[in-house]
Design an enzyme around this catalytic site. Structure first.
Site, PDB file in Angstrom:
ATOM      1  N   THR A   1       0.691  -1.237  -0.022  1.00 40.45           N
ATOM      2  CA  THR A   1       0.090   0.147   0.029  1.00 40.45           C
ATOM      3  C   THR A   1       0.793   1.342   0.018  1.00 40.45           C
ATOM      4  O   THR A   1       0.872   2.188  -0.802  1.00 40.45           O
ATOM      5  CB  THR A   1      -0.961  -0.035   1.400  1.00 40.45           C
ATOM      6  OG1 THR A   1      -1.781  -1.359   1.169  1.00 40.45           O
ATOM      7  CG2 THR A   1      -1.828   1.263   1.296  1.00 40.45           C
TER       8      THR A   1
ATOM      9  N   ASN B   1      -5.181  -9.223  -7.898  1.00 37.79           N
ATOM     10  CA  ASN B   1      -5.102 -10.208  -6.777  1.00 37.79           C
ATOM     11  C   ASN B   1      -6.449 -11.006  -6.653  1.00 37.79           C
ATOM     12  O   ASN B   1      -6.737 -11.744  -5.851  1.00 37.79           O
ATOM     13  CB  ASN B   1      -5.122  -9.271  -5.712  1.00 37.79           C
ATOM     14  CG  ASN B   1      -5.624  -7.693  -5.662  1.00 37.79           C
ATOM     15  OD1 ASN B   1      -5.768  -7.005  -6.695  1.00 37.79           O
ATOM     16  ND2 ASN B   1      -6.912  -7.855  -4.894  1.00 37.79           N
TER      17      ASN B   1
ATOM     18  N   SER C   1       5.636  -6.514  -1.691  1.00 39.29           N
ATOM     19  CA  SER C   1       5.147  -6.500  -0.261  1.00 39.29           C
ATOM     20  C   SER C   1       5.466  -8.001   0.258  1.00 39.29           C
ATOM     21  O   SER C   1       5.389  -9.146  -0.302  1.00 39.29           O
ATOM     22  CB  SER C   1       3.608  -6.509  -0.028  1.00 39.29           C
ATOM     23  OG  SER C   1       3.164  -6.632   1.055  1.00 39.29           O
ATOM     24  N   ALA C   2       6.334  -8.057   1.394  1.00 41.24           N
ATOM     25  CA  ALA C   2       6.984  -9.131   1.882  1.00 41.24           C
ATOM     26  C   ALA C   2       5.856 -10.300   2.136  1.00 41.24           C
ATOM     27  O   ALA C   2       6.098 -11.552   1.926  1.00 41.24           O
ATOM     28  CB  ALA C   2       7.751  -8.947   2.986  1.00 41.24           C
ATOM     29  N   HIS C   3       4.789  -9.975   2.886  1.00 41.65           N
ATOM     30  CA  HIS C   3       3.779 -10.801   3.413  1.00 41.65           C
ATOM     31  C   HIS C   3       2.970 -11.589   2.326  1.00 41.65           C
ATOM     32  O   HIS C   3       2.050 -12.445   2.998  1.00 41.65           O
ATOM     33  CB  HIS C   3       2.964 -10.111   4.335  1.00 41.65           C
ATOM     34  CG  HIS C   3       1.592  -9.466   3.985  1.00 41.65           C
ATOM     35  ND1 HIS C   3       0.402 -10.250   3.717  1.00 41.65           N
ATOM     36  CD2 HIS C   3       1.599  -8.186   3.446  1.00 41.65           C
ATOM     37  CE1 HIS C   3      -0.394  -9.103   3.274  1.00 41.65           C
ATOM     38  NE2 HIS C   3       0.431  -8.021   3.078  1.00 41.65           N
TER      39      HIS C   3
ATOM     40  N   THR D   1      12.749   5.555  11.039  1.00 46.41           N
ATOM     41  CA  THR D   1      13.810   4.377  11.469  1.00 46.41           C
ATOM     42  C   THR D   1      13.360   3.354  10.712  1.00 46.41           C
ATOM     43  O   THR D   1      12.113   2.640  11.191  1.00 46.41           O
ATOM     44  CB  THR D   1      13.884   3.963  12.920  1.00 46.41           C
ATOM     45  OG1 THR D   1      14.190   5.421  13.573  1.00 46.41           O
ATOM     46  CG2 THR D   1      14.882   3.204  13.315  1.00 46.41           C
TER      47      THR D   1
ATOM     48  N   CYS E   1      -9.903  -7.531   1.360  1.00 48.06           N
ATOM     49  CA  CYS E   1     -10.128  -5.939   1.595  1.00 48.06           C
ATOM     50  C   CYS E   1     -11.552  -5.657   1.539  1.00 48.06           C
ATOM     51  O   CYS E   1     -12.246  -5.134   2.200  1.00 48.06           O
ATOM     52  CB  CYS E   1      -9.459  -5.150   0.928  1.00 48.06           C
ATOM     53  SG  CYS E   1      -7.616  -5.540   0.789  1.00 48.06           S
TER      54      CYS E   1
HETATM   55  C1  LIG Z   1      -1.908  -7.114  -0.918  1.00 51.62           C
HETATM   56  C2  LIG Z   1      -1.816  -6.284  -1.882  1.00 51.62           C
HETATM   57  C3  LIG Z   1      -1.595  -4.945  -2.020  1.00 51.62           C
HETATM   58  C4  LIG Z   1      -1.248  -4.293  -0.589  1.00 51.62           C
HETATM   59  O1  LIG Z   1      -0.147  -4.648   0.053  1.00 51.62           O
HETATM   60  P1  LIG Z   1       0.126  -4.525   1.784  1.00 51.62           P
HETATM   61  O2  LIG Z   1       1.436  -4.843   1.928  1.00 51.62           O
HETATM   62  O3  LIG Z   1      -0.904  -5.550   2.182  1.00 51.62           O
HETATM   63  O4  LIG Z   1      -0.079  -2.985   2.038  1.00 51.62           O
HETATM   64  C5  LIG Z   1      -1.638  -4.059  -2.926  1.00 51.62           C
HETATM   65  N1  LIG Z   1      -1.780  -4.718  -4.289  1.00 51.62           N
HETATM   66  C6  LIG Z   1      -1.859  -5.824  -4.329  1.00 51.62           C
HETATM   67  C7  LIG Z   1      -1.961  -6.405  -5.906  1.00 51.62           C
HETATM   68  C8  LIG Z   1      -2.002  -6.709  -3.233  1.00 51.62           C
HETATM   69  O5  LIG Z   1      -2.387  -7.731  -3.613  1.00 51.62           O
END
Ligand SMILES: *Cc1c(COP(=O)(O)O)cnc(C)c1O
Length: 385
Positions: free
Chosen positions: A72, A151, A199-201, A237, A325
């Site tokens: 995000t 997504n 995004s890492a997760h 930081t 979401c």
């Molecule tokens: C999950 C997702 C995001 C948001 O990433 P976060 O690290 O959760 O803020 C943005 N774009 C796409 C396509 C996603 O799947």
């Protein structure tokens, strides 16, 4: 009870190797990377080694990686950063109707500040037409932002073609690659992008950590001001433990990417075949050829996705309807609507995204459970057959 997680596009568990790499940075190696003593240097070294690793996954240079709090923030920094910096040059941005809310809501905010945004439509299988994109370009276009893979439906966009157009017209090109990094190849030079969000997760790293690739020479304004961290582009930081985890996740993903993509493609195709054999009046949304190995998005007529989700949950299976979401809202998915589905067809949709923990047995169990759920809800529904 057996528990099967098939919602990997919402988030993934932290891989054991990633957790292990992170742990020392919560305790022994707790230094602030800006401090000049050895505690700080230890953190600084870990930070820069991580930057190298993330850069390597993207075929980029370490100096081109800016660490952020996730997808995000990277999306916000790209759009607002370019818009603010290039506002003398132009006020027009091109994106698509199927972007993640991190892009769409940022565009809406920029519109409030006087920027103009073209939202390109997609075909019935969820693909952007590069010719339509080229036709939408104006003299005052400053940025094109097209996601790499969606997504919800997993469609992979023709970024190379779009990148060529953007380069020819000398317009910055951003991609939200949150759903592809760590899953399929995301070489920034092959794709022809100037900015790329990750995004890492979403690939077995920790939540709250991400990065933005910024091609050398790309000029953008910071949106978070402070101590001037991350080349002045993202003050605050650094989340050293999170960044070390991101880097370990990047290494791990590149080691197993090819084999895992092949394995998941087989599982995906097996699940699609089994479900469509067992359930009538059902289909898969999105392209079957230009699609993430891990993604399936089904529509089932005459049932509510919500009911299916809850039934599957009672069987230990975690899936989603639409995107995580928007699943709490009652509006139909903006992505499925853009593909031309009717609102009721959107409500009968189920997103299944597989990952490292899933096996063939899981697929068979999930297929049988889906068939059972659909049959049950159709039999008690007035609309059912
Ligand atoms: C999950 C997702 C995001 C948001 O990433 P976060 O690290 O959760 O803020 C943005 N774009 C796409 C396509 C996603 O799947």
């Amino acid at each position: 009870m057996k528990r099967i997680y098939m919602d990997h596009s919402a988030t993934t568990p932290v891989a054991p190797e990633v957790l292990e790499a992170m742990l020392p940075f919560f305790s022994l190696k707790f230094g602030n990377a800006s401090s000049l003593h050895s505690f700080g240097l230890e953190a600084k070294e870990a930070l820069e080694a991580s930057r190298e690793k993330v850069a390597k996954l993207l075929g980029a240079n370490a100096e081109e990686i800016i660490f952020t709090s996730g997808g995000t923030e990277s999306d916000n920094l790209s759009l607002k950063g370019i818009a603010l910096r290039s506002r003398e040059k132009g006020k027009h941005i091109i994106t698509t109707v199927i972007e993640h809310p991190a892009i769409l809501e940022t565009c809406r905010k920029l519109q409030k500040y006087g920027f103009e945004v073209t939202y390109l439509p997609v075909s019935a299988d969820g693909l952007v037409d590069p010719a339509a994109l080229e036709a939408a370009i104006r003299k005052d276009t400053i940025l094109i932002s097209v996601m790499h893979a969606n997504n919800e439906v997993g469609t992979i966009q023709p970024l190379q073609e779009i990148g060529k157009i953007a380069a020819e017209k000398d317009i910055y090109f951003h991609t939200d690659a949150v759903q592809t990094v760590g899953k399929i190849e995301t070489n920034v030079n092959d794709l022809g992008v100037d900015l790329l969000s990750l995004s890492a997760h979403k690939f077995y790293g920790p939540k709250g950590t991400g990065a933005l690739y910024v091609r050398k020479g790309t000029k953008l304004e910071s949106i978070v001001q402070g101590g001037g961290h991350e080349r002045g582009l993202r003050s605050g930081t650094e989340n050293v433990a999170g960044i070390v985890g991101l880097a370990r996740a990047a290494d791990l993903a590149s080691e197993i990417m090819a084999s895992e993509a092949e394995r998941l493609t087989d599982l995906r195709d097996r699940l699609a075949k089994l479900v469509l054999e067992k359930v009538k009046d059902a289909w898969v949304n999105g392209s079957m050829t230009k699609r993430l190995p891990s993604n399936l998005n089904f529509s089932f007529k005459y049932v509510e996705g919500e009911s299916l989700l809850l039934f599957l949950d009672s069987k230990g299976i975690g899936v989603s309807t639409g995107s995580a979401c928007s699943s709490k809202k009652l509006e139909p998915s903006h992505v499925l609507l853009s593909l031309g589905l009717k609102p009721e067809e959107c409500h009968g949709s189920l997103r299944i995204t597989m990952g490292r923990s899933n096996s063939e047995d899981d697929v068979d169990y999930v297929a049988a459970s889906i068939a059972e759920a659909v049959a049950r809800f159709r039999s008690i529904s007035a609309l059912g057959r």
